[in-house]
Design a protein around this motif. Sequence first.
Motif, PDB file in Angstrom:
ATOM      1  N   GLU A  51       0.827  -1.212   0.000  1.00  0.00           N
ATOM      2  CA  GLU A  51       0.000   0.000   0.000  1.00  0.00           C
ATOM      3  C   GLU A  51       0.861   1.262   0.000  1.00  0.00           C
ATOM      4  O   GLU A  51       0.542   2.234  -0.685  1.00  0.00           O
ATOM      5  CB  GLU A  51      -0.955  -0.009   1.195  1.00  0.00           C
ATOM      6  CG  GLU A  51      -1.980  -1.095   1.054  1.00  0.00           C
ATOM      7  CD  GLU A  51      -3.340  -0.717   1.582  1.00  0.00           C
ATOM      8  OE1 GLU A  51      -3.644   0.474   1.716  1.00  0.00           O
ATOM      9  OE2 GLU A  51      -4.101  -1.655   1.844  1.00  0.00           O
ATOM     10  N   GLN A  98       3.965   1.521  -1.179  1.00  0.00           N
ATOM     11  CA  GLN A  98       4.586   1.643  -2.506  1.00  0.00           C
ATOM     12  C   GLN A  98       3.620   2.285  -3.496  1.00  0.00           C
ATOM     13  O   GLN A  98       3.999   3.161  -4.270  1.00  0.00           O
ATOM     14  CB  GLN A  98       5.009   0.265  -3.038  1.00  0.00           C
ATOM     15  CG  GLN A  98       6.253  -0.272  -2.421  1.00  0.00           C
ATOM     16  CD  GLN A  98       6.786  -1.486  -3.156  1.00  0.00           C
ATOM     17  OE1 GLN A  98       7.962  -1.521  -3.449  1.00  0.00           O
ATOM     18  NE2 GLN A  98       5.960  -2.474  -3.450  1.00  0.00           N
ATOM     19  N   ARG A  99       2.375   1.838  -3.446  1.00  0.00           N
ATOM     20  CA  ARG A  99       1.361   2.364  -4.360  1.00  0.00           C
ATOM     21  C   ARG A  99       1.055   3.835  -4.042  1.00  0.00           C
ATOM     22  O   ARG A  99       1.035   4.674  -4.931  1.00  0.00           O
ATOM     23  CB  ARG A  99       0.095   1.509  -4.259  1.00  0.00           C
ATOM     24  CG  ARG A  99      -0.954   1.781  -5.283  1.00  0.00           C
ATOM     25  CD  ARG A  99      -2.104   0.778  -5.303  1.00  0.00           C
ATOM     26  NE  ARG A  99      -2.442   0.125  -4.044  1.00  0.00           N
ATOM     27  CZ  ARG A  99      -2.125  -1.142  -3.734  1.00  0.00           C
ATOM     28  NH1 ARG A  99      -1.465  -1.896  -4.576  1.00  0.00           N
ATOM     29  NH2 ARG A  99      -2.487  -1.662  -2.579  1.00  0.00           N
ATOM     30  N   LYS A 100       0.833   4.135  -2.780  1.00  0.00           N
ATOM     31  CA  LYS A 100       0.451   5.490  -2.368  1.00  0.00           C
ATOM     32  C   LYS A 100       1.536   6.517  -2.693  1.00  0.00           C
ATOM     33  O   LYS A 100       1.242   7.604  -3.176  1.00  0.00           O
ATOM     34  CB  LYS A 100       0.142   5.509  -0.871  1.00  0.00           C
ATOM     35  CG  LYS A 100      -0.209   6.880  -0.329  1.00  0.00           C
ATOM     36  CD  LYS A 100      -0.554   6.810   1.153  1.00  0.00           C
ATOM     37  CE  LYS A 100      -0.807   8.144   1.756  1.00  0.00           C
ATOM     38  NZ  LYS A 100      -2.069   8.743   1.429  1.00  0.00           N
ATOM     39  N   TYR A 101       2.785   6.183  -2.408  1.00  0.00           N
ATOM     40  CA  TYR A 101       3.879   7.147  -2.578  1.00  0.00           C
ATOM     41  C   TYR A 101       4.658   6.963  -3.873  1.00  0.00           C
ATOM     42  O   TYR A 101       5.629   7.669  -4.116  1.00  0.00           O
ATOM     43  CB  TYR A 101       4.819   7.097  -1.367  1.00  0.00           C
ATOM     44  CG  TYR A 101       4.127   7.587  -0.128  1.00  0.00           C
ATOM     45  CD1 TYR A 101       3.921   8.951   0.078  1.00  0.00           C
ATOM     46  CD2 TYR A 101       3.639   6.702   0.816  1.00  0.00           C
ATOM     47  CE1 TYR A 101       3.267   9.407   1.218  1.00  0.00           C
ATOM     48  CE2 TYR A 101       2.981   7.148   1.956  1.00  0.00           C
ATOM     49  CZ  TYR A 101       2.797   8.496   2.139  1.00  0.00           C
ATOM     50  OH  TYR A 101       2.139   8.948   3.259  1.00  0.00           O
ATOM     51  N   GLU A 102       4.228   5.994  -4.688  1.00  0.00           N
ATOM     52  CA  GLU A 102       4.870   5.734  -5.976  1.00  0.00           C
ATOM     53  C   GLU A 102       6.376   5.526  -5.828  1.00  0.00           C
ATOM     54  O   GLU A 102       7.185   6.158  -6.509  1.00  0.00           O
ATOM     55  CB  GLU A 102       4.553   6.852  -6.967  1.00  0.00           C
ATOM     56  CG  GLU A 102       3.071   6.975  -7.248  1.00  0.00           C
ATOM     57  CD  GLU A 102       2.727   8.114  -8.192  1.00  0.00           C
ATOM     58  OE1 GLU A 102       3.611   8.926  -8.532  1.00  0.00           O
ATOM     59  OE2 GLU A 102       1.562   8.184  -8.591  1.00  0.00           O
ATOM     60  N   VAL A 103       6.732   4.647  -4.904  1.00  0.00           N
ATOM     61  CA  VAL A 103       8.120   4.273  -4.676  1.00  0.00           C
ATOM     62  C   VAL A 103       8.232   2.761  -4.787  1.00  0.00           C
ATOM     63  O   VAL A 103       7.238   2.048  -4.723  1.00  0.00           O
ATOM     64  CB  VAL A 103       8.634   4.734  -3.290  1.00  0.00           C
ATOM     65  CG1 VAL A 103       8.628   6.255  -3.176  1.00  0.00           C
ATOM     66  CG2 VAL A 103       7.838   4.121  -2.156  1.00  0.00           C
ATOM     67  N   VAL A 104       9.455   2.296  -4.942  1.00  0.00           N
ATOM     68  CA  VAL A 104       9.717   0.868  -4.964  1.00  0.00           C
ATOM     69  C   VAL A 104      10.757   0.589  -3.885  1.00  0.00           C
ATOM     70  O   VAL A 104      11.874   1.101  -3.935  1.00  0.00           O
ATOM     71  CB  VAL A 104      10.247   0.400  -6.339  1.00  0.00           C
ATOM     72  CG1 VAL A 104      10.595  -1.074  -6.313  1.00  0.00           C
ATOM     73  CG2 VAL A 104       9.230   0.704  -7.427  1.00  0.00           C
ATOM     74  N   LYS A 156      13.442   7.559  -0.822  1.00  0.00           N
ATOM     75  CA  LYS A 156      13.105   7.213  -2.207  1.00  0.00           C
ATOM     76  C   LYS A 156      12.631   8.431  -2.980  1.00  0.00           C
ATOM     77  O   LYS A 156      12.957   8.608  -4.147  1.00  0.00           O
ATOM     78  CB  LYS A 156      12.009   6.136  -2.243  1.00  0.00           C
ATOM     79  CG  LYS A 156      12.410   4.828  -1.643  1.00  0.00           C
ATOM     80  CD  LYS A 156      13.461   4.158  -2.487  1.00  0.00           C
ATOM     81  CE  LYS A 156      13.826   2.815  -1.880  1.00  0.00           C
ATOM     82  NZ  LYS A 156      14.943   2.193  -2.574  1.00  0.00           N
ATOM     83  N   GLN A 157      11.849   9.305  -2.324  1.00  0.00           N
ATOM     84  CA  GLN A 157      11.335  10.492  -3.000  1.00  0.00           C
ATOM     85  C   GLN A 157      12.433  11.509  -3.281  1.00  0.00           C
ATOM     86  O   GLN A 157      12.452  12.128  -4.321  1.00  0.00           O
ATOM     87  CB  GLN A 157      10.231  11.139  -2.161  1.00  0.00           C
ATOM     88  CG  GLN A 157       8.966  10.308  -2.120  1.00  0.00           C
ATOM     89  CD  GLN A 157       7.893  10.902  -1.249  1.00  0.00           C
ATOM     90  OE1 GLN A 157       8.172  11.626  -0.293  1.00  0.00           O
ATOM     91  NE2 GLN A 157       6.653  10.611  -1.563  1.00  0.00           N
TER      92      GLN A 157
END
Length: 100
Positions: free
Chosen positions: A64, A66-72, A96-97
């Motif tokens: 969740e 990863q999806r919310k913050y668009e990170v891997v 990551k951001q």
Amino acid sequence: MVSSNHIKAVKSMGMEKIRDEIIELISDRMGIEQQKLCSYGKEKSLLDAAIGLQPRDLLTLFFELQRKYEVVFEEKDIIERRFDYLDHMADAIISKQVSV
């Protein structure tokens, strides 16, 4: 090139916001009271009996976030940063951001 002072500023501003969003997400999805997460979340593992998450809950949270913050996230984010602590999760997201 991004300066180290800029990175520190982004981290400090974003850490509390992201931490609050993680608390809200855990509360909404897993039914844990926000107050309990705020009280124990900094010093205790989310897997601690005082908080009560199960390993499967952390896995759900992992995807969740990863999806919310668009990170891997990578393996080192989970193992080296102790992904079972709120502040460590927030720090992994910010790292990551900032590195993008």
